[in-house]
Design a protein around this motif. Structure first.
Motif, PDB file in Angstrom:
ATOM      1  N   ASN A  27       0.756  -1.420   0.102  1.00 18.82           N
ATOM      2  CA  ASN A  27       0.052   0.006  -0.061  1.00 18.82           C
ATOM      3  C   ASN A  27       0.899   1.251  -0.193  1.00 18.82           C
ATOM      4  O   ASN A  27       1.039   2.068   1.135  1.00 18.82           O
ATOM      5  CB  ASN A  27      -0.857  -0.185   1.168  1.00 18.82           C
ATOM      6  N   GLY A  28       1.669   1.463  -1.101  1.00 16.74           N
ATOM      7  CA  GLY A  28       2.446   2.562  -1.157  1.00 16.74           C
ATOM      8  C   GLY A  28       3.794   2.039  -0.651  1.00 16.74           C
ATOM      9  O   GLY A  28       3.842   1.161   0.215  1.00 16.74           O
ATOM     10  N   GLY A  29       4.937   2.544  -1.138  1.00 21.06           N
ATOM     11  CA  GLY A  29       6.408   2.281  -0.787  1.00 21.06           C
ATOM     12  C   GLY A  29       6.623   2.082   0.496  1.00 21.06           C
ATOM     13  O   GLY A  29       7.328   1.551   1.044  1.00 21.06           O
ATOM     14  N   ASP A  30       5.826   3.225   1.175  1.00 20.22           N
ATOM     15  CA  ASP A  30       5.901   3.500   2.631  1.00 20.22           C
ATOM     16  C   ASP A  30       5.687   2.235   3.375  1.00 20.22           C
ATOM     17  O   ASP A  30       6.169   2.135   4.654  1.00 20.22           O
ATOM     18  CB  ASP A  30       5.028   4.578   3.167  1.00 20.22           C
ATOM     19  N   THR A  86      18.795  12.053   4.162  1.00 18.60           N
ATOM     20  CA  THR A  86      18.007  11.136   3.596  1.00 18.60           C
ATOM     21  C   THR A  86      16.516  11.189   3.830  1.00 18.60           C
ATOM     22  O   THR A  86      16.076  12.193   4.491  1.00 18.60           O
ATOM     23  CB  THR A  86      18.446   9.521   3.560  1.00 18.60           C
ATOM     24  N   TYR A  87      15.623  10.262   3.298  1.00 12.75           N
ATOM     25  CA  TYR A  87      14.139  10.333   3.779  1.00 12.75           C
ATOM     26  C   TYR A  87      14.017  10.277   5.058  1.00 12.75           C
ATOM     27  O   TYR A  87      14.358   9.469   5.763  1.00 12.75           O
ATOM     28  CB  TYR A  87      13.707   9.291   2.976  1.00 12.75           C
ATOM     29  N   SER A  88      13.198  11.296   5.794  1.00 10.94           N
ATOM     30  CA  SER A  88      13.152  11.503   6.968  1.00 10.94           C
ATOM     31  C   SER A  88      12.082  10.471   7.461  1.00 10.94           C
ATOM     32  O   SER A  88      11.959  10.589   8.823  1.00 10.94           O
ATOM     33  CB  SER A  88      12.685  12.848   7.188  1.00 10.94           C
ATOM     34  N   LEU A  89      11.560   9.335   6.954  1.00 15.66           N
ATOM     35  CA  LEU A  89      10.599   8.649   7.405  1.00 15.66           C
ATOM     36  C   LEU A  89      11.382   7.605   8.098  1.00 15.66           C
ATOM     37  O   LEU A  89      11.184   6.765   9.304  1.00 15.66           O
ATOM     38  CB  LEU A  89       9.765   7.906   6.564  1.00 15.66           C
ATOM     39  N   TYR A  90      12.944   7.278   7.670  1.00 13.93           N
ATOM     40  CA  TYR A  90      13.457   5.956   8.125  1.00 13.93           C
ATOM     41  C   TYR A  90      13.713   6.120   9.793  1.00 13.93           C
ATOM     42  O   TYR A  90      13.436   4.986  10.436  1.00 13.93           O
ATOM     43  CB  TYR A  90      14.958   5.848   7.629  1.00 13.93           C
ATOM     44  N   PRO A  91      14.292   7.215  10.402  1.00 15.46           N
ATOM     45  CA  PRO A  91      14.103   7.364  11.993  1.00 15.46           C
ATOM     46  C   PRO A  91      12.923   7.076  12.750  1.00 15.46           C
ATOM     47  O   PRO A  91      12.818   6.461  13.824  1.00 15.46           O
ATOM     48  CB  PRO A  91      14.952   8.889  12.102  1.00 15.46           C
ATOM     49  N   VAL A 105      17.224  -1.300  -1.074  1.00 14.42           N
ATOM     50  CA  VAL A 105      17.656  -0.019  -1.799  1.00 14.42           C
ATOM     51  C   VAL A 105      16.255   0.401  -2.123  1.00 14.42           C
ATOM     52  O   VAL A 105      15.512  -0.026  -2.753  1.00 14.42           O
ATOM     53  CB  VAL A 105      18.128  -0.665  -3.188  1.00 14.42           C
ATOM     54  N   ASP A 106      15.929   1.606  -1.684  1.00 12.24           N
ATOM     55  CA  ASP A 106      14.669   2.590  -1.787  1.00 12.24           C
ATOM     56  C   ASP A 106      14.684   3.016  -3.150  1.00 12.24           C
ATOM     57  O   ASP A 106      15.411   4.233  -3.393  1.00 12.24           O
ATOM     58  CB  ASP A 106      14.496   3.345  -0.636  1.00 12.24           C
ATOM     59  N   GLU A 107      14.198   2.604  -4.208  1.00 10.02           N
ATOM     60  CA  GLU A 107      14.280   2.993  -5.720  1.00 10.02           C
ATOM     61  C   GLU A 107      12.754   3.906  -5.830  1.00 10.02           C
ATOM     62  O   GLU A 107      12.430   3.821  -7.194  1.00 10.02           O
ATOM     63  CB  GLU A 107      14.615   2.035  -6.593  1.00 10.02           C
ATOM     64  N   ARG A 116      10.028  -0.219  -4.837  1.00  5.29           N
ATOM     65  CA  ARG A 116       9.539   0.456  -6.137  1.00  5.29           C
ATOM     66  C   ARG A 116       8.126   1.205  -5.620  1.00  5.29           C
ATOM     67  O   ARG A 116       7.451   0.693  -4.894  1.00  5.29           O
ATOM     68  CB  ARG A 116       9.355  -0.133  -7.267  1.00  5.29           C
ATOM     69  N   SER A 117       8.282   2.412  -6.210  1.00  4.69           N
ATOM     70  CA  SER A 117       6.868   3.273  -5.756  1.00  4.69           C
ATOM     71  C   SER A 117       6.052   3.254  -7.190  1.00  4.69           C
ATOM     72  O   SER A 117       6.622   3.591  -7.975  1.00  4.69           O
ATOM     73  CB  SER A 117       7.104   4.611  -5.153  1.00  4.69           C
ATOM     74  N   MET A 118       4.751   3.406  -7.041  1.00  3.86           N
ATOM     75  CA  MET A 118       3.845   4.043  -8.254  1.00  3.86           C
ATOM     76  C   MET A 118       3.443   5.238  -8.009  1.00  3.86           C
ATOM     77  O   MET A 118       2.950   5.979  -9.115  1.00  3.86           O
ATOM     78  CB  MET A 118       2.741   3.041  -8.473  1.00  3.86           C
ATOM     79  N   LEU A 124      -3.145   6.940  -5.169  1.00  9.96           N
ATOM     80  CA  LEU A 124      -3.456   5.490  -5.121  1.00  9.96           C
ATOM     81  C   LEU A 124      -3.311   4.789  -3.880  1.00  9.96           C
ATOM     82  O   LEU A 124      -3.942   3.948  -3.453  1.00  9.96           O
ATOM     83  CB  LEU A 124      -3.506   4.820  -6.346  1.00  9.96           C
ATOM     84  N   ARG A 125      -1.765   5.045  -3.865  1.00 11.73           N
ATOM     85  CA  ARG A 125      -1.010   4.227  -2.598  1.00 11.73           C
ATOM     86  C   ARG A 125      -0.732   2.871  -3.110  1.00 11.73           C
ATOM     87  O   ARG A 125      -1.791   1.623  -2.780  1.00 11.73           O
ATOM     88  CB  ARG A 125      -1.857   4.108  -1.240  1.00 11.73           C
ATOM     89  N   PHE A 126       0.256   2.537  -4.153  1.00  8.60           N
ATOM     90  CA  PHE A 126       0.646   1.359  -4.397  1.00  8.60           C
ATOM     91  C   PHE A 126       2.343   1.391  -4.823  1.00  8.60           C
ATOM     92  O   PHE A 126       3.061   2.290  -5.113  1.00  8.60           O
ATOM     93  CB  PHE A 126       0.058   1.132  -5.873  1.00  8.60           C
ATOM     94  N   GLY A 127       2.861   0.247  -4.069  1.00  7.54           N
ATOM     95  CA  GLY A 127       4.187   0.110  -4.342  1.00  7.54           C
ATOM     96  C   GLY A 127       4.579  -1.338  -4.340  1.00  7.54           C
ATOM     97  O   GLY A 127       3.618  -2.240  -4.162  1.00  7.54           O
TER      98      GLY A 127
HETATM   99  C1  LIG Z   1      12.534   8.132  -0.590  1.00 11.45           C
HETATM  100  C2  LIG Z   1      10.972   7.789  -0.544  1.00 11.45           C
HETATM  101  N1  LIG Z   1      11.047   6.373  -0.336  1.00 11.45           N
HETATM  102  C3  LIG Z   1       9.742   5.798  -0.202  1.00 11.45           C
HETATM  103  C4  LIG Z   1       8.383   6.978  -0.661  1.00 11.45           C
HETATM  104  C5  LIG Z   1       7.329   6.374  -0.564  1.00 11.45           C
HETATM  105  O1  LIG Z   1       6.423   6.577  -1.651  1.00 11.45           O
HETATM  106  P1  LIG Z   1       5.186   6.091  -1.502  1.00 11.45           P
HETATM  107  O2  LIG Z   1       4.587   5.597  -0.363  1.00 11.45           O
HETATM  108  O3  LIG Z   1       4.327   7.170  -2.127  1.00 11.45           O
HETATM  109  O4  LIG Z   1       4.950   4.891  -2.691  1.00 11.45           O
HETATM  110  C6  LIG Z   1       8.919   8.250  -0.779  1.00 11.45           C
HETATM  111  C7  LIG Z   1       7.705   9.119  -0.899  1.00 11.45           C
HETATM  112  O5  LIG Z   1       7.732  10.467  -0.852  1.00 11.45           O
HETATM  113  C8  LIG Z   1      10.087   8.478  -0.899  1.00 11.45           C
HETATM  114  O6  LIG Z   1      10.364  10.038  -0.746  1.00 11.45           O
END
Ligand SMILES: Cc1ncc(COP(=O)(O)O)c(C=O)c1O
Length: 356
Positions: free
Chosen positions: A83-86, A109-114, A180-182, A206-208, A217-220
């Protein structure tokens, strides 16, 4: 007294970019694709029968997996939809990390990781990229059970060559999973999908949302060895992706001609915007993503951000080490990019009149 686990009570949540609305805004702050998804996506959503909504969807998103497998030249069993890359990041952190099982990642980097590390109550080990965003050698010695490499990296747009990523995966073999977050790789000249087949410890995310214009849509999906996918499947919700999303994402990935056309348009605007910003006096390193990180030389980036926002032009500003003098700008349509450039010219001109 708190009802929450102590680590949840203590942690800060993720702060998403603003989602302003209105006809007059120019929205270049959350790295969405400026072009609509393939027309076949709306057709596919319209074609979903009531029966497909009455029943649960395919828990493995079989229709999508078949198509994604063809595009990436891997077996369908090497793909896990989410449901999304997240969500994939959450599944991976829950699968491999915990108390005494750290998560590591190079920064900035992406601030979600911490945030994910904190919610799983595992140590989040941050190792700084070098000045040119090359991989830091210390990454090899963190003792992490999961290492995430954002590639292309956000917010720098920098790219680590697949041969270097392969070396890292080799060093981690038997010790750590390398994810690897692509999310932005559709805009890059290479990708690491082949490494997921060659290494039993590599997951490609991968993210759509970006290349395929489907952020709403929320798809990865993930690509990895069948063994890793089987393990990750145990952790995901059974029906983590809904029937409408499966139909829409399948139509999008099938329409490669439309997708590739949009990618080329974004890349060509990325080059034009980069040159125009350099002409205005910004320093803009090469980006392999759909955004650029523009460094304000002799200017205050926070001030420029405020001035742009006042004009309803939204970009992203991070008040963080290495980023506080920069603006992250999503590549928009030609008109959106022109509106940004015009506003920046005015702001810099006004700056010149007063501050200089
Ligand atoms: C580096 C990175 N990874 C993953 C995502 C997740 O993307 P999504 O959940 O929209 O597929 C994002 C969203 O901005 C991102 O910036």
């Amino acid at each position: 007294m708190s009802y929450f686990r102590p680590n949840i009570e203590k942690m800060n949540g993720y702060v998403p970019g603003l989602q302003p609305t209105g006809d007059k805004i120019t929205k270049l702050n959350t790295n969405e694709n400026p072009y609509p998804p393939s027309p076949k996506v709306m057709e596919a959503i319209g074609g979903v029968s009531p029966d497909r909504l009455r029943r649960y969807p395919s828990s493995t998103c079989d229709a999508f997996r078949e198509e994604a497998a063809k595009v990436n030249r891997v077996p369908p069993e090497s793909i896990l939809c989410c449901n999304g890359g997240d969500e994939m990041l959450t599944i991976a952190v829950r699968s491999f990390c915990g108390e005494g099982r750290p998560l590591a990642y190079p920064t900035p980097t992406y601030s979600l990781y911490p945030v994910l590390a904190a919610s799983q109550n595992c140590p989040g080990i941050e190792v700084e990229f070098d000045e040119s965003y090359n991989l830091p050698g210390e990454l090899l010695h963190t003792g992490a059970k999961l290492t995430i490499l954002c590639n292309p990296n956000a917010p720098s747009g920098s790219f680590v060559e697949p041969s270097v990523v392969q070396r890292l995966a080799g060093e981690f073999k038997g010790k750590s999973v390398l994810l690897v977050d692509e999310a932005y790789v559709d805009f890059a000249s290479k990708n690491c999908a082949h490494l997921a087949q060659a290494n039993d410890n590599v997951i490609i995310l991968r993210s759509m949302s970006k290349g395929y214009s489907l952020a709403g849509l929320r798809f990865g999906y993930a690509i990895a060895s069948k063994e890793l996918i089987r393990g990750l499947e145990k952790v995901k919700d059974s029906y983590n992706v809904d029937a409408l999303s499966i139909a829409a994402a399948t139509a999008a990935i099938k329409d490669q001609e439309y997708f590739l056309g949009n990618i080329e348009k974004v890349k060509s605007e990325r080059a034009r915007l980069t040159n125009a910003l350099c002409d205005l006096g910004f320093k803009v390193p090469e980006s392999q993503a759909n955004f650029i990180l523009a460094q304000c030389i002799d200017r205050n980036a926070a001030q420029a951000y405020k001035e742009l926002t006042r004009r309803e032009i939204y970009v992203r500003y991070f008040d963080l080490p290495r980023l506080e003098d920069k603006l992250r700008i999503t590549v928009g349509t030609k008109d959106e990019n022109d509106a940004l450039l015009k506003a920046l010219k005015e702001i810099l001109h006004a700056d010149g009149d007063t501050a200089r």
